[in-house]
Design a protein around this motif. Structure first.
Motif, short mmCIF file in Angstrom:
data_model
loop_
_atom_site.label_atom_id
_atom_site.label_comp_id
_atom_site.label_asym_id
_atom_site.label_seq_id
_atom_site.Cartn_x
_atom_site.Cartn_y
_atom_site.Cartn_z
N UNK A 150 44.81 26.37 54.05
CA UNK A 150 43.78 27.15 53.23
C UNK A 150 42.26 26.49 53.55
N UNK A 151 42.13 25.27 53.71
CA UNK A 151 41.00 24.70 54.01
C UNK A 151 40.62 25.13 55.58
N UNK A 153 41.44 27.63 56.96
CA UNK A 153 41.08 29.22 56.98
C UNK A 153 39.48 29.30 56.62
N UNK A 154 39.35 28.45 55.59
CA UNK A 154 37.99 28.55 55.05
C UNK A 154 36.90 28.18 56.09
N UNK A 157 37.94 30.35 59.97
CA UNK A 157 38.02 31.68 59.97
C UNK A 157 36.81 32.46 58.81
N UNK A 158 36.36 31.41 57.82
CA UNK A 158 35.38 32.12 56.78
C UNK A 158 34.06 31.89 57.30
N UNK A 281 51.25 30.94 54.65
CA UNK A 281 49.64 30.95 54.49
C UNK A 281 49.24 31.68 55.54
N UNK B 235 53.10 26.55 44.67
CA UNK B 235 52.41 27.29 45.45
C UNK B 235 53.00 28.41 45.86
N UNK B 255 44.55 31.35 45.96
CA UNK B 255 44.31 31.92 47.29
C UNK B 255 43.67 33.12 47.57
N UNK B 258 39.82 32.41 48.54
CA UNK B 258 39.45 31.20 49.49
C UNK B 258 38.23 31.42 50.18
N UNK B 259 37.88 32.64 50.40
CA UNK B 259 36.66 33.07 51.05
C UNK B 259 35.61 33.29 50.40
N UNK B 265 39.94 26.48 45.19
CA UNK B 265 40.94 25.99 46.36
C UNK B 265 40.95 24.55 46.76
#
Lengths: 335, 297
Positions: A150-151, A153-154, A157-158, A281, B235, B255, B258-259, B265
């Motif tokens: 997730x990190x 992706x942040x 990607x983010x 994920x 999770x 989840x 996250x953005x 998160x």
């Protein structure tokens, strides 16, 4: 060597029987009536219930059911998915290449980074490099990879917008499914940008899946190398006036790698567990995500078949690792 | 009468020697300090937490941490999607993680020791049956087997702990068996047997105490594995169920943000990482201090 091989195979038979019993017992252990459970909340008519029971064989004695189950396996019958009505084996084989591609890339990444990290840390024992790399390895080893994914992706990607969030390739590209490995298929398709797209989809999941194996390989490489460096033959080689690189590269490294190869092999099983989280994920369409989806939609034949097939794959990989270990280390073979 | 003080001083010496080797490893000492701090946080959670972990502040949905624009000092680490204080949930989450670790390791350790003792001590078909069953458990990827078991037992923290304990237990059984087989033909065991000790006494009082070192190290490693696996199950929606403040479940709920809301998160994952890292540091230190082979080098 043949005796060694036969011995290993004979050892696997009880494990294989055990695995089939676990997978078979799984649906029968579910509390309540399995047919009702499979029907879910919509309920089911008594006629359909009887028909399904007969079709799935639940109305026969348990030993007969088990026998049918095992003989079915040898004929390639792993059951039929309740969700898609397709054979479980077919579903598995369609998705398996995606998992293999991810796992292979991850293990290559883990090996290419892990081994040099561990070896240099051992050579420079006690240095800042040793401490930093082993500290990093311990952090990697302790990493909750679902959070790590997730990190990434942040960040990538983010914030940076470098990589896509999910999937295996952009929808723009379409080409025949040749090998099942997206990197190879996209390269062979000749479409410009396809390979880049496949690679950019793969890179983050591969890093995430490689994290723990990389840490384990680095730690194992370091301790194996340290052990070898204190051996007499290394001291002799040094005393003969060999250059430090020759001593490490020719004498120490080759022997230190024997336990490391086993470690790498054993990581494959760990990776199958990691694949479940990584694929979830990144919405990577592999067998790990398929298992999670099957569990959540109560598609028990798929869970049962998938459990068996994944355990089978891990068992075969471990057997190959054992055999390779026997080949590179004759002491094991003859013991 | 004179034997008791002698044994005591012997134990004191062993402890001092252990601490000497353990404290040489700086990382292990730091890990231990963090772990003790976590235990304190878990015990005093109701006193430390600024808010009730399941109280929803509907006017403060997804409030950023205090230092960020839009944040408020009332919620230091911000709030989640339904307006619960992240810091308070993290503090109470320490309880869940430590309970999970303790329960899982206790079940796995007891189960593994009993099976390992039986297999190693009696050998023969007892050994064959027990160890083949352990092989079968080890043939499945641990998280997958735990997931399937939870699917059978039903999602929830207790079932997740049982499933993880069953999956981790073969490691203890194998270690105990190997240690018992190495010890059982030693002279002191023979002496106890000749003196008339029964099977139970031989196994539990004579042999077991001499097999403890590898089990303690494995127990520490399993503790961190249990915390990680339970968080992973949470999770995936198969572990602790909302609104229980468990770190993995918190991540699952976060989840979709996250953005847009990095704090929901980042912090739960960081808490998992710090806990697991601290325990692994202690594990490394214990291994170095308890392994006589490493001591000499």
């Amino acid at each position: 060597m043949i005796r060694f091989l036969v011995g290993k195979l004979a050892y696997l038979i009880p494990t294989f029987i055990g695995i089939t019993v676990v997978a078979f017992g799984f649906v029968r252990l579910l509390p309540g009536d399995p047919v009702l459970l499979m029907a879910g909340e919509r309920g089911i008519s008594p006629e359909r219930h009887a028909q399904l029971s007969a079709q799935l064989g639940f109305d026969r004695p348990i030993v007969v059911q088990y026998w049918d189950f095992v003989t079915g396996l040898f004929q390639g019958d792993f059951g039929t998915s309740l969700a898609t009505r397709r054979p479980v084996l077919g579903e598995f084989l369609t998705l398996f290449p995606a998992t293999v591609e991810l796992a292979v890339c991850a293990i290559i990444l883990a090996t290419l980074i892990g081994i040099p990290l561990g070896v240099f840390a051992a050579i420079k024992r006690g240095s800042a490099f040793d401490q930093i790399s082993m500290g990093t390895a311990l952090v990697g080893y302790s990493m909750p990879i679902f959070w790590w994914g997730l990190l990434l992706i942040i960040l990538f990607s983010g914030i940076l917008g470098w990589t896509p969030v999910s999937g295996r390739i952009d929808l723009l590209y379409f080409f025949p499914n040749g090998t099942g490995f997206m990197l190879i298929d996209s390269l062979m398709s000749g479409q410009s940008g396809a390979f880049r797209s496949a690679l950019s989809h793969l890179i983050l999941p591969a890093i995430v899946l490689a994290t723990i194996p990389m840490a384990v390989i680095a730690r194992q490489s370091r301790s194996a190398m340290l052990e070898v460096l204190s051996e007499d033959y290394v001291r002799t080689a040094r005393a003969k006036g060999m250059s430090a690189w020759r001593v490490v590269g020719v004498h120490a490294l080759r022997n230190a790698m024997i336990p490391v190869i086993t470690t790498i092999g054993l990581q494959i099983g760990v990776m199958m567990a990691g694949a479940i989280l990584t694929e979830t994920i990144f919405s990577w369409p592999g067998v790990g995500k398929w298992m999670i989806d099957s569990i959540s939609r109560r598609d028990y034949p798929s869970v049962q078949g998938g459990l068996l097939l994944i355990a089978g794959v891990v068992m075969i990989v471990n057997l190959i690792v054992d055999l390779l270990y026997g080949i590179i280390n004759p002491r094991i073979r003859h013991s | 009468m004179t034997a008791t003080p002698k044994i005591k001083s012997e134990r004191g010496r062993a402890l001092r020697e252990f601490w000497f080797y353990f404290s040489e490893n700086r990382g292990a000492v730091i890990g231990l300090a963090v772990f003790v701090l976590l235990i304190a946080i878990a015990i005093f959670a109701p006193l430390l937490a600024p808010h009730n972990p399941i109280q929803q502040y509907r006017d403060f949905l997804l409030t950023p941490p205090a230092w960020q624009e839009g944040g408020t000092g009332q919620f230091l680490l911000g709030t989640d999607a339904v307006g619960r204080d992240v810091l308070s949930r993290l503090i109470f989450g320490a309880r869940q993680s430590l309970i999970i670790g303790c329960v899982v390791v206790t079940i796995a350790l007891i189960g593994g020791i009993v099976l390992g003792l039986l297999a190693g001590f009696f050998g023969g078909w007892v050994d064959t049956v027990i160890m083949r069953v352990m092989d079968v458990i080890l043939a499945f990827p641990s998280l997958l087997l735990a997931l399937v078991m939870v699917a059978i037992l039903g999602p929830g923290l207790m079932n997740a702990m049982i499933a993880i304990a069953i999956v981790l237990q073969p490691h203890f059984a194998r270690l105990t068996r190997a240690a018992v087989m190495a010890e059982k033909n030693r002279e002191y065991v023979m002496a106890a047997r000749v003196a008339g000790a029964g099977h139970f006494r031989l196994m539990v009082r004579t042999i077991l105490p001499n097999c403890m070192a590898p089990l303690i190290v494995q127990g520490t490693l399993s503790f961190s594995n249990a915390v990680l696996d339970a968080a992973a199950l949470g999770f995936l929606g198969m572990g602790a169920q909302p609104p229980l403040p468990e770190w993995g479940t918190m991540l699952a709920e976060a989840r979709e943000f996250i953005l847009s809301a990095w704090w929901v998160v980042t912090f739960p994952g960081l808490a998992i990482l710090i806990t697991v890292l601290a325990i692994n540091l202690v594990g490394d230190g214990l291994r170095d201090a308890l392994d006589p082979k490493l001591k000499r080098s």
